[in-house]
Design an enzyme around this catalytic site. Sequence first.
Site, PDB file in Angstrom:
ATOM      1  N   GLU A 151       0.967  -1.118   0.054  1.00 50.08           N
ATOM      2  CA  GLU A 151      -0.056  -0.058  -0.040  1.00 50.08           C
ATOM      3  C   GLU A 151       0.834   1.296   0.039  1.00 50.08           C
ATOM      4  O   GLU A 151       1.469   1.740   1.030  1.00 50.08           O
ATOM      5  CB  GLU A 151      -1.082   0.042   1.111  1.00 50.08           C
ATOM      6  CG  GLU A 151      -2.024   0.925   0.997  1.00 50.08           C
ATOM      7  CD  GLU A 151      -1.661   2.313   1.518  1.00 50.08           C
ATOM      8  OE1 GLU A 151      -1.485   2.991   0.797  1.00 50.08           O
ATOM      9  OE2 GLU A 151      -2.082   2.462   2.700  1.00 50.08           O
ATOM     10  N   CYS A 154      -2.893   8.598   3.624  1.00 52.60           N
ATOM     11  CA  CYS A 154      -2.673   8.367   2.179  1.00 52.60           C
ATOM     12  C   CYS A 154      -4.001   8.394   1.243  1.00 52.60           C
ATOM     13  O   CYS A 154      -3.745   8.495   0.122  1.00 52.60           O
ATOM     14  CB  CYS A 154      -2.084   6.947   2.145  1.00 52.60           C
ATOM     15  SG  CYS A 154      -3.190   5.723   3.002  1.00 52.60           S
TER      16      CYS A 154
END
Length: 478
Positions: free
Chosen positions: A252, A286
């Site tokens: 990720e 994020c």
Amino acid sequence: MSNAYPKKLQLHIDGEWIDGEDREVHQVVNPATGETISDLPKATKADLDRALDAADRAFPIWRDTPVAERAVILHKAADLMRERAPEIGRLMTCEQGKPLGQAIGEVTASASHFDIMAEEAKRCYGRVLVRPAGQNSFVKYQPVGPVAAFSPWNFPIFTPVRKLAPAIAAGCSIILKPAEETPASPIEMIRCLVDAGLPSGVVQIVFGDPAEVSSHLIASPVIRKISFTGSVPVGKQLMKLAAEGMKRTTMELGGHAPVLVFDDCDIEKALDLTAMQKYRNAGQVCVSPTRFYVQSGIYDRFVKGFAERAAKVSVGDGFGEGIEMGPLANPRRPSSVGDMINDAKSKGAEVMLGGNRHDKQGFFFDPTVLSHVPLDANIMNDEPFGPVAVMRPFDTLDEAIEQANRLPLGLAAYAFTNSLRTANLIGDKIEAGMVAINNLTVSPGDAPFGGVKESGHGSEDGPDGLKAYMVTKAIHQA
């Protein structure tokens, strides 16, 4: 409250809590003051080898532990996290800076992931294939093996739990290396697992130089799976290391989330939601809404409304009453964010709000809104990871989709529209692992969380996240 932070921190290896002793230490800093608040021991190579040996020995025992027994421990750990949430939240605010209410909320939300995975593991069914009489073929899922997991500083509990919960539920042992900037809160999460009865060796927590720790763990034949959350360059480097041993990876790697705002949307709802979320955790998220593409007919109204809301965000020490945004997490962040804003200004962007380091000690930065940001500005191409919203107008749906997909990143994307047709096209055509339409929810614990393109691969959370820690085996009998 801020005095509650431990002066000395510990590693946890093979069931033992290990003090610094003669090990090198990392100095933990309170981002609200810039002051050193604790010493964190760095794991030696001998420590890492011991952690690997413990994970290797514990794996076959934990793998063969019935799923129901694993679930009992995970549920108990979740209960302990909820009981200890105020204490763990205070530690998080000390070391990471986010407001105390948000920190406590992160702990309680993380606890639910243990609950979710405890039950999800019970539903990880295989399947029986159709075969002639006297023959059997079936598919089953088994734990992949010992795991090395690496997590960043922006969500010290929520990101590690996405790796711990499915790995433990699946029957894997795991070595966790969180960020050195934010060690105390994940240490306390490990303590909850230990106190819940997790056997020795199933989970270890280590700290140290990121490059040294990751290369040592990934190179070991003990490790069979790597999970990493962090930057694109580091993720690519870890994938190269993993490729040497053909090891499974979940990556990720962040994003630069576009927000498409169409002129038929409920503009007040869009403003209320996005202005609130943009400055959550000082924009160090994020999936933070960052690149705002607003249809020309409502562009000026939207920018004005957004700046008005952003101006009301209360900034200060996360322990303060009514504080909505704390400091950035380390001294690198204000300088990086400031450089990107200055670059955008030099190329023609208009500063509608903020743009400067906050007039406080510590690592604070003003909530910032930039308008008419040119595409060649660095901040339109590189994730700012700070409290900055960048805005540009668009005219057509095709133009909006083109701009949203322009970058090599594809983690989260958002859109606001009351047109069903537009919503359907957005869902189909946006290149992102997660798309939210008329809301900003992309990480419920029962849904896959992950990106496409250079934002990484693989999923965390839900059944997809659990199976990321399992191998698929086909068995044929005649």
